[in-house]
Design a protein around this motif. Structure first.
Motif, PDB file in Angstrom:
ATOM      1  N   TYR A   1       0.814  -1.210   0.000  1.00 11.05           N
ATOM      2  CA  TYR A   1       0.000   0.000   0.000  1.00 11.05           C
ATOM      3  C   TYR A   1       0.850   1.263   0.000  1.00 11.05           C
ATOM      4  O   TYR A   1       0.449   2.274  -0.566  1.00 11.05           O
ATOM      5  CB  TYR A   1      -0.958  -0.004   1.185  1.00 11.05           C
ATOM      6  CG  TYR A   1      -2.052  -1.031   1.016  1.00 11.05           C
ATOM      7  CD1 TYR A   1      -3.073  -0.812   0.106  1.00 11.05           C
ATOM      8  CD2 TYR A   1      -2.046  -2.218   1.742  1.00 11.05           C
ATOM      9  CE1 TYR A   1      -4.066  -1.749  -0.081  1.00 11.05           C
ATOM     10  CE2 TYR A   1      -3.042  -3.156   1.569  1.00 11.05           C
ATOM     11  CZ  TYR A   1      -4.055  -2.916   0.660  1.00 11.05           C
ATOM     12  OH  TYR A   1      -5.032  -3.843   0.479  1.00 11.05           O
TER      13      TYR A   1
ATOM     14  N   HIS B   1       1.766   1.842  -3.529  1.00 14.22           N
ATOM     15  CA  HIS B   1       0.556   2.227  -4.259  1.00 14.22           C
ATOM     16  C   HIS B   1       0.246   3.704  -4.036  1.00 14.22           C
ATOM     17  O   HIS B   1      -0.089   4.428  -4.989  1.00 14.22           O
ATOM     18  CB  HIS B   1      -0.617   1.370  -3.798  1.00 14.22           C
ATOM     19  CG  HIS B   1      -1.937   1.809  -4.321  1.00 14.22           C
ATOM     20  ND1 HIS B   1      -2.338   1.580  -5.609  1.00 14.22           N
ATOM     21  CD2 HIS B   1      -2.945   2.483  -3.729  1.00 14.22           C
ATOM     22  CE1 HIS B   1      -3.545   2.096  -5.786  1.00 14.22           C
ATOM     23  NE2 HIS B   1      -3.938   2.654  -4.651  1.00 14.22           N
TER      24      HIS B   1
ATOM     25  N   TYR C   1       0.127   6.730  -6.820  1.00 14.91           N
ATOM     26  CA  TYR C   1      -1.068   7.561  -6.968  1.00 14.91           C
ATOM     27  C   TYR C   1      -0.719   9.034  -6.814  1.00 14.91           C
ATOM     28  O   TYR C   1      -1.187   9.867  -7.591  1.00 14.91           O
ATOM     29  CB  TYR C   1      -2.113   7.146  -5.930  1.00 14.91           C
ATOM     30  CG  TYR C   1      -3.360   7.989  -5.969  1.00 14.91           C
ATOM     31  CD1 TYR C   1      -4.291   7.821  -6.984  1.00 14.91           C
ATOM     32  CD2 TYR C   1      -3.598   8.952  -4.997  1.00 14.91           C
ATOM     33  CE1 TYR C   1      -5.433   8.600  -7.034  1.00 14.91           C
ATOM     34  CE2 TYR C   1      -4.736   9.732  -5.039  1.00 14.91           C
ATOM     35  CZ  TYR C   1      -5.651   9.551  -6.053  1.00 14.91           C
ATOM     36  OH  TYR C   1      -6.768  10.329  -6.098  1.00 14.91           O
TER      37      TYR C   1
END
Length: 74
Positions: free
Chosen positions: A17, A20, A24
């Motif tokens: 995460y 990620h 983003y």
């Protein structure tokens, strides 16, 4: 014909995460600054074509619009 798996739906590696969220954030920054540069370019093209400033006026307008955009988006 088709197989119906009975195991867990997620069988791959666990999600990273943190990576990620970095991806983003980079995508959002790229979209934000890319849009700002395109808008500054369109404004500079309009200033260069439709005013007496010409090519140098368009370049100066582009530079000013980019600097203002970077300051505004920070």
């Amino acid at each position: 014909m088709s197989e119906h798996p009975t195991g867990p739906v997620e069988t791959g590696a666990p999600m990273n995460y943190e990576e990620h969220e970095k991806t983003y954030d980079m995508f959002i920054a790229g979209a934000k600054y890319g849009t700002m540069i395109v808008v500054a370019l369109l404004i500079a093209m309009a200033a260069g074509f439709f005013t007496a400033g010409g090519f140098l006026g368009g370049i100066l307008t582009f530079i000013i619009a980019c600097v203002a955009g970077f300051i505004f988006l920070k």
